[in-house]
Design a protein around this motif. Structure first.
Motif, short mmCIF file in Angstrom:
data_model
loop_
_atom_site.label_atom_id
_atom_site.label_comp_id
_atom_site.label_asym_id
_atom_site.label_seq_id
_atom_site.Cartn_x
_atom_site.Cartn_y
_atom_site.Cartn_z
N UNK A 183 0.93 -1.04 -0.10
CA UNK A 183 -0.21 -0.22 0.19
C UNK A 183 0.64 1.48 0.07
N UNK A 184 2.15 1.16 0.72
CA UNK A 184 3.03 2.62 0.54
C UNK A 184 3.47 2.45 -0.52
N UNK A 206 1.89 -2.54 -12.67
CA UNK A 206 3.02 -3.91 -13.03
C UNK A 206 3.28 -4.61 -11.81
N UNK A 207 3.23 -5.77 -12.19
CA UNK A 207 3.91 -6.48 -11.01
C UNK A 207 5.16 -6.44 -11.09
N UNK A 208 6.25 -6.83 -12.21
CA UNK A 208 7.36 -6.85 -12.36
C UNK A 208 7.72 -5.32 -11.92
N UNK A 209 7.42 -4.46 -12.38
CA UNK A 209 8.20 -3.59 -11.91
C UNK A 209 8.23 -3.32 -9.98
N UNK A 255 -0.27 -12.23 -5.59
CA UNK A 255 -1.74 -12.90 -5.77
C UNK A 255 -2.47 -11.54 -4.73
N UNK A 256 -1.62 -10.90 -3.83
CA UNK A 256 -1.93 -10.07 -3.00
C UNK A 256 -1.89 -8.93 -3.91
N UNK A 257 -0.87 -8.86 -4.13
CA UNK A 257 -0.70 -7.72 -4.86
C UNK A 257 -1.25 -7.41 -5.87
N UNK A 258 -2.01 -8.10 -6.55
CA UNK A 258 -3.45 -8.13 -7.50
C UNK A 258 -5.08 -7.43 -6.90
#
Length: 701
Positions: free
Chosen positions: A162-163, A171-174, A199-202
């Motif tokens: 969240x920070x 994007x997840x890769x970055x 999954x938590x990121x998405x």
């Protein structure tokens, strides 16, 4: 000693990320042949398997143990799949371990990653006695500890996400590269794996997107009431329509695209439009949602309620007008029971009715006072016998009230006795001391209005204006408006120009004048057909007609021109010199006789207070509407008018006019609807008037 193991082609797994994804990682296999083995983990599946008998498995494990025991190596019994374990199987496995020299048992779950490390560390301690003894924790207790550990790691990881992630387009890769070195990320990945971290990121990104969409949705919905007010404010237009037809009606409005945007792809919240924050227009497909329909229903109900409230206000006002119980000065508390009903209370607050009632009372009180003032003037003989100090005695006031008491205009102020007595005293004071201060109509007393008018009109001309006036007086120029219909104005303008010199000069009585013509044939209220412009100040108007229709056009145009300048400071068009001419009508007269047209023209000229010229004599000036003699007569008349209006004058004539003392006696009744401006304006427009040094603020020179 080396121990031979049959492990050919068995893959070696290092972490949970490889499970099910073997093809994505290095195919590292267990070596074949003899290996140095320090201990064994004897695994027992305690879950309920398909087509599998646990007792048979336990026999196999028992035989396997007998073989391993011959190696004299430490053995730890590992119960696997305890997350799906059967209580009897677990109990039987413990019984088996106790029967085999108290073998240590570790309850594990690879899927939940519970006690897996503990199984290996327990075996290591048995191999290396120098290590401290490992405490074996039962599965459910270990699961509880691990859940707490994972929950704490998850909280820290979510805080980290969240920070770092503020935009739903990340994007997840970055992001994963940015978090690679963070302990919060490392701890959670160690416990739960990269896939769960992703999954938590998405989930976080999805939440950000939903919040963003919801903010946009609220913004659009908040704008819809304003949109409805702008596009469909009329109840009669939409009251009978279905919602679908209202949507179609909105699309036909001229300002539709000012408020709405029609997207090629829908719904709007599933397109890139959600990121177009610069475009504040409402996506039109939002109208198909339930909240938009509810807002439209609220708009429709609001219009209906407003109409009903307006009807209630109107009905209440009518009640006030017709009710015999409503008299000047009656308090609201006394009047309420006579004029209020249930419908009034249902639709409007009492404060609204009180406000309407207060305004009505003010109006009828003012009217009653005016009528009472008229009554006092009618009974003027009552006030003749008073003392000169105009202070009536108590007895005299009683006599006055007795005489007036039978009059309805006196009774109308029954609830306002103090104000009625004050009006009597004020009237008496005015009778003996008639000034604008004591006038009952103060502050709209005629004397006061005249003083205000003179003071507001008086401005001392600057030296520059005086110079312009003197220089303008030496310029011999005539600005002539030619008013006619169906080509009459343009034809005459061309005929006059044909009589002028090459530089538009015209000779009158042997003197050369500059002539500027402005032919007008359309609506004089339009700027293109205006009598005057910033560069053209007319000195006169030549009005042409050859039929009833063209005469009506002339009259309407003159009236419109005069109406447009009434009340303005510079309204010289009201007094613009006019000349009405009946021109020769070529061809058929459509049954209109020359005599009737002359008669009508004379009547109009009398009405407009202008000059009327008979039509040109037959045979003079062939091909022309009027002859040269008539043109010279009109222009000579304009020159005379200019001199009289001080538009063309010499310096000496201005000086002479300044010394003229014009005295006017004007009798007007205070409160008379006649406007003082209408009487004095022609005088006050003169550039030479000034306040009189004696005679007060209502005298001018």
């Amino acid at each position: 000693a080396a121990t031979k193991l049959a492990s050919a082609e068995k893959l070696m797994y290092f972490c949970t990320d490889q499970l099910g994804l073997e093809q994505d990682f290095e195919q590292k296999q267990m070596p074949d042949g003899k290996l140095l083995v320090d201990g064994f983990l004897l695994c027992v599946d305690v879950s309920r398997g398909m087509n599998r008998n646990f007792d048979d498995q336990l026999k196999f494990v028992s035989n396997l143990y007998n073989q391993l025991a011959k190696t004299k190596k430490p053995i730890v019994v590992v119960l696997t799949k305890c997350d799906e374990g059967v209580e009897r199987y677990i109990r039987d496995a413990h019984t088996f371990a106790l029967s085999k020299k108290n073998l240590q048992v570790v309850e594990t779950s690879a899927r939940s990653n519970v006690n897996v490390d503990l199984a290996f560390s327990t075996l290591v301690q048995l191999v290396d006695k120098s290590r401290g003894k490992t405490k074996i924790i039962p599965y459910f207790e270990a699961l509880k500890q691990q859940s707490q550990q994972i929950a704490a790691a998850k909280d820290k990881y979510e805080w980290l996400v969240s920070r770092i992630v503020k935009n739903h387009n990340e994007a997840w890769s970055n992001v994963s590269r940015k978090m690679q070195s963070s302990p919060e990320y490392q701890d959670y990945v160690y416990l739960e794996g990269t896939q769960k971290a992703k999954k938590l990121f998405l989930q976080h990104v999805h939440r950000l997107k939903q919040e963003h969409v919801e903010r946009r949705r609220k913004t659009y919905l908040a704008a819809l009431p304003q949109v409805f007010e702008a596009l469909i404010p009329d109840l009669d237009e939409i009251d009978h329509l279905s919602y679908v037809k209202v949507e179609k009606l909105l699309e036909t409005k001229p300002d539709f695209l000012k408020w709405f945007i029609v997207l090629e792809e829908t719904p709007w919240d599933a397109t890139s439009h959600i990121d177009n924050t610069e475009n504040e227009r409402v996506p039109f497909d939002l109208m198909d949602t339930e909240p938009a329909k509810q807002l439209y229903d609220a708009h429709l109900e609001k219009l209906r309620n407003e109409r009903k409230r307006a009807e209630m206000r109107r009905a209440f006002k009518e009640n006030l007008e017709t009710s015999p119980f409503i008299t000047p000065g009656k308090p609201w508390e006394e009047a309420r029971s006579f004029i209020m009903n249930e419908d009034f209370y249902m639709w409007l607050e009492e404060s609204v009715y009180m406000d309407i009632y207060g305004k009505h009372q003010k109006r009828i009180i003012e009217k009653a006072k005016e009528e009472f003032q008229e009554l006092l003037l009618e009974y003027s003989e009552l006030f003749y016998e008073l003392e000169l100090d105009a202070k009536p005695s108590k007895e005299k006031m009683g006599v006055i009230q007795d005489v007036l008491g039978e009059e309805q205009r006196f009774k109308a102020l029954q609830k306002l006795q103090a104000e009625r007595d004050a009006l009597i005293l004020k009237h008496i004071h005015f009778v003996y001391h008639p000034t604008k201060e004591t006038c009952p109509s103060c502050p709209v007393c005629v004397d006061s209005k005249i003083e205000q008018l003179i003071s507001s009109r008086f401005t001392r001309p600057s030296e520059r204006n005086q110079k312009n006036l003197l220089s303008d007086s030496n310029i011999d120029r005539i600005n002539l408006v030619i008013l006619g219909k169906d080509g009459l104005a343009r034809e005459l303008a061309n005929e006059i120009r044909a009589l002028c010199t090459n530089d538009d000069k015209y000779v009158i009585e042997g003197k050369m004048y500059e002539l500027s013509l402005r032919p007008i044939e359309g609506n004089v209220r339009l700027p293109v057909n205006s009598f005057q412009t910033p560069t053209f100040q007319p000195h006169g108007c030549l009005c042409l007609y050859n039929s009833k229709e063209s005469l009506s056009y002339v009259v309407e145009s003159i009236e419109k021109s005069r109406e447009s300048t009434i009340g303005r400071r510079e309204n010289h068009l009201v007094h613009l010199p006019l000349t009405l001419i009946l021109v020769n009508k070529r061809g058929d007269t459509s049954g209109e006789t020359l005599h009737s047209l002359i008669q009508q023209g004379q009547q109009i000229a009398s009405k407009l207070q202008c000059v009327f010229l008979d039509p040109a004599a037959a045979g003079i000036g062939y091909g022309r509407n009027i002859n040269e003699k008539q043109i010279s007569q009109v222009l000579k008349g304009l020159l005379d008018s200019k001199r009289n209006l001080n538009l063309v004058s010499s310096t000496s004539s201005i000086k002479d006019l300044a010394d003229v003392d014009l005295r006017i006696v004007m009798c007007l009744m205070c409160g008379d609807p006649l406007n003082v401006d209408d009487v004095l304006l022609p005088i006050l427009q003169s550039q030479t008037y000034r306040p009189s040094p004696c005679g007060g603020g209502s005298s001018v020179l």
